[in-house]
Design a protein around this motif. Structure first.
Motif, PDB file in Angstrom:
ATOM      1  N   LEU A  52     -90.058  28.101 -14.679  1.00 43.18           N
ATOM      2  CA  LEU A  52     -89.944  26.932 -13.797  1.00 43.18           C
ATOM      3  C   LEU A  52     -88.697  26.117 -14.142  1.00 43.18           C
ATOM      4  O   LEU A  52     -87.973  25.674 -13.242  1.00 43.18           O
ATOM      5  CB  LEU A  52     -91.198  26.065 -13.895  1.00 43.18           C
ATOM      6  N   ALA A  53     -88.443  25.938 -15.421  1.00 43.93           N
ATOM      7  CA  ALA A  53     -87.247  25.183 -15.838  1.00 43.93           C
ATOM      8  C   ALA A  53     -85.973  25.918 -15.422  1.00 43.93           C
ATOM      9  O   ALA A  53     -85.013  25.296 -14.956  1.00 43.93           O
ATOM     10  CB  ALA A  53     -87.269  24.952 -17.350  1.00 43.93           C
ATOM     11  N   PHE A  60     -84.970  23.209 -23.700  1.00 45.60           N
ATOM     12  CA  PHE A  60     -84.895  24.466 -22.946  1.00 45.60           C
ATOM     13  C   PHE A  60     -84.559  25.634 -23.878  1.00 45.60           C
ATOM     14  O   PHE A  60     -85.154  26.704 -23.788  1.00 45.60           O
ATOM     15  CB  PHE A  60     -83.862  24.345 -21.819  1.00 45.60           C
ATOM     16  N   LEU A  61     -83.611  25.434 -24.780  1.00 44.83           N
ATOM     17  CA  LEU A  61     -83.236  26.467 -25.739  1.00 44.83           C
ATOM     18  C   LEU A  61     -84.424  26.825 -26.635  1.00 44.83           C
ATOM     19  O   LEU A  61     -84.727  28.010 -26.844  1.00 44.83           O
ATOM     20  CB  LEU A  61     -82.051  26.007 -26.596  1.00 44.83           C
ATOM     21  N   ILE A  62     -85.091  25.824 -27.145  1.00 44.52           N
ATOM     22  CA  ILE A  62     -86.236  26.064 -28.039  1.00 44.52           C
ATOM     23  C   ILE A  62     -87.356  26.788 -27.297  1.00 44.52           C
ATOM     24  O   ILE A  62     -87.908  27.776 -27.785  1.00 44.52           O
ATOM     25  CB  ILE A  62     -86.725  24.736 -28.649  1.00 44.52           C
ATOM     26  N   ALA A  63     -87.688  26.297 -26.102  1.00 43.22           N
ATOM     27  CA  ALA A  63     -88.776  26.907 -25.330  1.00 43.22           C
ATOM     28  C   ALA A  63     -88.429  28.337 -24.918  1.00 43.22           C
ATOM     29  O   ALA A  63     -89.286  29.236 -24.982  1.00 43.22           O
ATOM     30  CB  ALA A  63     -89.093  26.062 -24.106  1.00 43.22           C
ATOM     31  N   ALA A 121     -93.616  31.501 -20.860  1.00 38.44           N
ATOM     32  CA  ALA A 121     -92.801  32.164 -19.829  1.00 38.44           C
ATOM     33  C   ALA A 121     -92.886  31.407 -18.509  1.00 38.44           C
ATOM     34  O   ALA A 121     -91.872  31.237 -17.815  1.00 38.44           O
ATOM     35  CB  ALA A 121     -93.240  33.615 -19.654  1.00 38.44           C
ATOM     36  N   LEU A 122     -94.055  30.930 -18.164  1.00 37.28           N
ATOM     37  CA  LEU A 122     -94.213  30.168 -16.931  1.00 37.28           C
ATOM     38  C   LEU A 122     -93.381  28.883 -16.972  1.00 37.28           C
ATOM     39  O   LEU A 122     -92.629  28.581 -16.042  1.00 37.28           O
ATOM     40  CB  LEU A 122     -95.684  29.837 -16.689  1.00 37.28           C
ATOM     41  N   THR A 173     -86.317  30.392 -26.414  1.00 33.84           N
ATOM     42  CA  THR A 173     -86.346  31.226 -27.619  1.00 33.84           C
ATOM     43  C   THR A 173     -87.788  31.587 -27.974  1.00 33.84           C
ATOM     44  O   THR A 173     -88.097  32.754 -28.257  1.00 33.84           O
ATOM     45  CB  THR A 173     -85.656  30.512 -28.791  1.00 33.84           C
ATOM     46  N   ALA A 174     -88.671  30.600 -27.948  1.00 29.80           N
ATOM     47  CA  ALA A 174     -90.088  30.850 -28.244  1.00 29.80           C
ATOM     48  C   ALA A 174     -90.692  31.808 -27.225  1.00 29.80           C
ATOM     49  O   ALA A 174     -91.450  32.721 -27.587  1.00 29.80           O
ATOM     50  CB  ALA A 174     -90.866  29.540 -28.276  1.00 29.80           C
ATOM     51  N   ALA A 175     -90.355  31.630 -25.955  1.00 27.39           N
ATOM     52  CA  ALA A 175     -90.870  32.522 -24.916  1.00 27.39           C
ATOM     53  C   ALA A 175     -90.353  33.943 -25.111  1.00 27.39           C
ATOM     54  O   ALA A 175     -91.111  34.910 -24.967  1.00 27.39           O
ATOM     55  CB  ALA A 175     -90.491  32.010 -23.528  1.00 27.39           C
ATOM     56  N   ALA A 176     -89.082  34.079 -25.446  1.00 31.53           N
ATOM     57  CA  ALA A 176     -88.502  35.408 -25.655  1.00 31.53           C
ATOM     58  C   ALA A 176     -89.173  36.112 -26.828  1.00 31.53           C
ATOM     59  O   ALA A 176     -89.523  37.296 -26.734  1.00 31.53           O
ATOM     60  CB  ALA A 176     -86.991  35.300 -25.876  1.00 31.53           C
ATOM     61  N   VAL A 177     -89.381  35.395 -27.914  1.00 37.16           N
ATOM     62  CA  VAL A 177     -89.996  36.003 -29.101  1.00 37.16           C
ATOM     63  C   VAL A 177     -91.453  36.372 -28.834  1.00 37.16           C
ATOM     64  O   VAL A 177     -91.873  37.505 -29.087  1.00 37.16           O
ATOM     65  CB  VAL A 177     -89.874  35.066 -30.330  1.00 37.16           C
TER      66      VAL A 177
END
Length: 164
Positions: A76-77, A6-9, A71-72, A11-15
């Motif tokens: 959802l998570a 969740f943290l990795i995803a 982001a999607l 972070t990737a989504a935010a960037v």
């Protein structure tokens, strides 16, 4: 803070969401204004070329579609873990990250398609000006939404991670 999927995803989504907003920021702040400094027929021709390039540009499409999918998934998570600290911020940020895709498909692409159907060589100067203005004003206004929403969304996802 421990590393988790969740943290990795997130972070990737935010960037990627922030970077996508930055691409739209460039259009909102100087690309469209620069095109508007040319003759309307030339602006139409140039924008048609930019749109054609965007539709087939793998790095741009990877960023744009990838940030949307991230982001999607993150949204959802986050929705499944709303009882956890920060999840509401992540969810709100993910929703704002999706706004750019929705606006693109609902507004900007139809405007682009309408512009693509225009033959600037067959227009008088007055007709070209009218067509360009009919495109430029709504396209740019909605592009501002595509700029602001993902940038704020990116910030909210980071805030959510910090609170989690």
């Amino acid at each position: 803070m421990t590393t988790s999927p969740f943290l990795i995803a997130t972070t990737a989504a935010a960037v990627t969401t922030g970077v996508a907003g930055g691409v739209f920021y460039a259009f909102s702040t100087f690309v469209m204004a620069g095109l508007d400094r040319t003759r309307p027929a030339e602006a139409i021709t140039a924008m048609r070329g930019l749109n054609a390039e965007a539709q087939g540009n793998a790095p741009f499409l990877t960023l744009f579609v990838g940030s949307t999918l991230l982001a999607l998934g993150v949204g959802l998570a986050a929705a499944r873990r709303l009882s956890q600290p920060g999840a509401g911020f992540v969810l709100a940020g993910a929703v704002l990250g999706l706004v750019a895709f929705v606006v693109t498909m609902a507004v900007n692409v139809p405007l682009n398609n309408a512009l693509d159907a225009v033959d600037p060589a067959g227009l008088s100067a007055a007709e070209a000006l009218a067509r360009w203005r009919a495109y430029l004003v709504p396209w740019t206004a909605w592009n501002h939404v595509r700029t602001v929403a993902p940038v704020i969304g990116s910030v909210l996802m980071v805030v959510g991670l910090q609170r989690g």
